[in-house]
Scaffold this motif. Sequence first.
Motif, PDB file in Angstrom:
ATOM      1  N   MET A  84      36.360  28.935  30.647  1.00 42.23           N
ATOM      2  CA  MET A  84      36.173  28.303  31.960  1.00 42.23           C
ATOM      3  C   MET A  84      37.492  28.113  32.701  1.00 42.23           C
ATOM      4  SD  MET A  84      33.180  25.565  31.584  1.00 42.23           S
ATOM      5  CE  MET A  84      32.257  25.552  30.073  1.00 42.23           C
ATOM      6  N   TYR A  85      38.405  27.385  32.144  1.00 41.48           N
ATOM      7  CA  TYR A  85      39.680  27.126  32.798  1.00 41.48           C
ATOM      8  C   TYR A  85      40.591  28.350  32.749  1.00 41.48           C
ATOM      9  CZ  TYR A  85      38.449  22.206  33.035  1.00 41.48           C
ATOM     10  OH  TYR A  85      37.829  21.029  33.308  1.00 41.48           O
ATOM     11  N   THR A  86      40.478  29.139  31.686  1.00 41.11           N
ATOM     12  CA  THR A  86      41.324  30.317  31.536  1.00 41.11           C
ATOM     13  C   THR A  86      41.121  31.298  32.689  1.00 41.11           C
ATOM     14  OG1 THR A  86      41.225  30.085  29.139  1.00 41.11           O
ATOM     15  CG2 THR A  86      41.913  32.221  29.982  1.00 41.11           C
ATOM     16  N   LEU A 118      40.878  21.693  44.091  1.00 41.40           N
ATOM     17  CA  LEU A 118      40.236  20.745  43.176  1.00 41.40           C
ATOM     18  C   LEU A 118      38.721  20.829  43.285  1.00 41.40           C
ATOM     19  CD1 LEU A 118      42.529  17.662  43.731  1.00 41.40           C
ATOM     20  CD2 LEU A 118      42.275  18.931  41.606  1.00 41.40           C
ATOM     21  N   THR A 119      38.228  20.914  44.509  1.00 40.02           N
ATOM     22  CA  THR A 119      36.783  21.027  44.726  1.00 40.02           C
ATOM     23  C   THR A 119      36.252  22.305  44.090  1.00 40.02           C
ATOM     24  OG1 THR A 119      36.996  19.807  46.791  1.00 40.02           O
ATOM     25  CG2 THR A 119      34.977  21.087  46.482  1.00 40.02           C
ATOM     26  N   ILE A 125      33.548  24.428  37.211  1.00 39.52           N
ATOM     27  CA  ILE A 125      33.355  23.908  35.854  1.00 39.52           C
ATOM     28  C   ILE A 125      31.989  23.251  35.727  1.00 39.52           C
ATOM     29  CG2 ILE A 125      34.258  22.267  34.143  1.00 39.52           C
ATOM     30  CD1 ILE A 125      35.960  24.890  34.699  1.00 39.52           C
ATOM     31  N   TYR A 126      31.577  22.495  36.757  1.00 43.63           N
ATOM     32  CA  TYR A 126      30.255  21.865  36.734  1.00 43.63           C
ATOM     33  C   TYR A 126      29.146  22.918  36.677  1.00 43.63           C
ATOM     34  CZ  TYR A 126      26.022  19.683  38.482  1.00 43.63           C
ATOM     35  OH  TYR A 126      24.718  19.281  38.629  1.00 43.63           O
ATOM     36  N   ALA A 135      25.976  20.214  31.022  1.00 43.46           N
ATOM     37  CA  ALA A 135      25.940  19.159  32.045  1.00 43.46           C
ATOM     38  C   ALA A 135      24.484  18.903  32.434  1.00 43.46           C
ATOM     39  CB  ALA A 135      26.733  19.577  33.266  1.00 43.46           C
ATOM     40  N   THR A 136      24.122  17.631  32.477  1.00 45.89           N
ATOM     41  CA  THR A 136      22.748  17.282  32.820  1.00 45.89           C
ATOM     42  C   THR A 136      22.641  16.484  34.113  1.00 45.89           C
ATOM     43  OG1 THR A 136      22.906  15.298  31.442  1.00 45.89           O
ATOM     44  CG2 THR A 136      22.015  17.287  30.406  1.00 45.89           C
TER      45      THR A 136
END
Length: 176
Positions: A84-86, A118-119, A125-126, A135-136
């Motif tokens: 994800m971040y990579t 950031l957004t 990620i969300y 994520a729920t």
Amino acid sequence: MGVTRLQRRYLLPVYLLVAFYLDGAISHLCEQWLYTPDHTLISRLFMLVLVVTAFVLPEERQLTWYAAGIGLLYDLYYTGMIGMYTFAVPLIIYTVRYLKQYLPDSAFFIGLIDVLCLTLLESTIYIMNRLIGYATVTPVEFISNVLAPTIALNLVYFVFLYLPLKYLLLKLKSER
């Protein structure tokens, strides 16, 4: 002369690593205020350093690679799942570096780009966590409980750290 030049070459990655570890330290030291049932504030100092660096040091060719390294470290250290971040962080920084040529070099626009980054990062990620079932929370809960407080915290960082960071990077640029 060669040693000092070599040392200066590695200062930017050191700055990024310091910001990365400060994110974790701030999160750990202030967790009672940052993580409550009502809201979650996520410290993203490394994104601030990357965005400001993209504007102050546009000739830094390895910045996207540094962003990939920080993203990989973030995945390994915090999530335990590479991906994800990579991929999200370097893609965002690559886009910022491309769009930088069309934007004025002012604190307002750099702050606006930081908020947009950031957004984009938090939303990506969300969405990824939502797709894999991790994520729920609903999108409205995510925006009001995570995204908005995270942007507020990181705007405070921007207000207080933009000028010192800019001057630090300009000093690094003048010594190269």
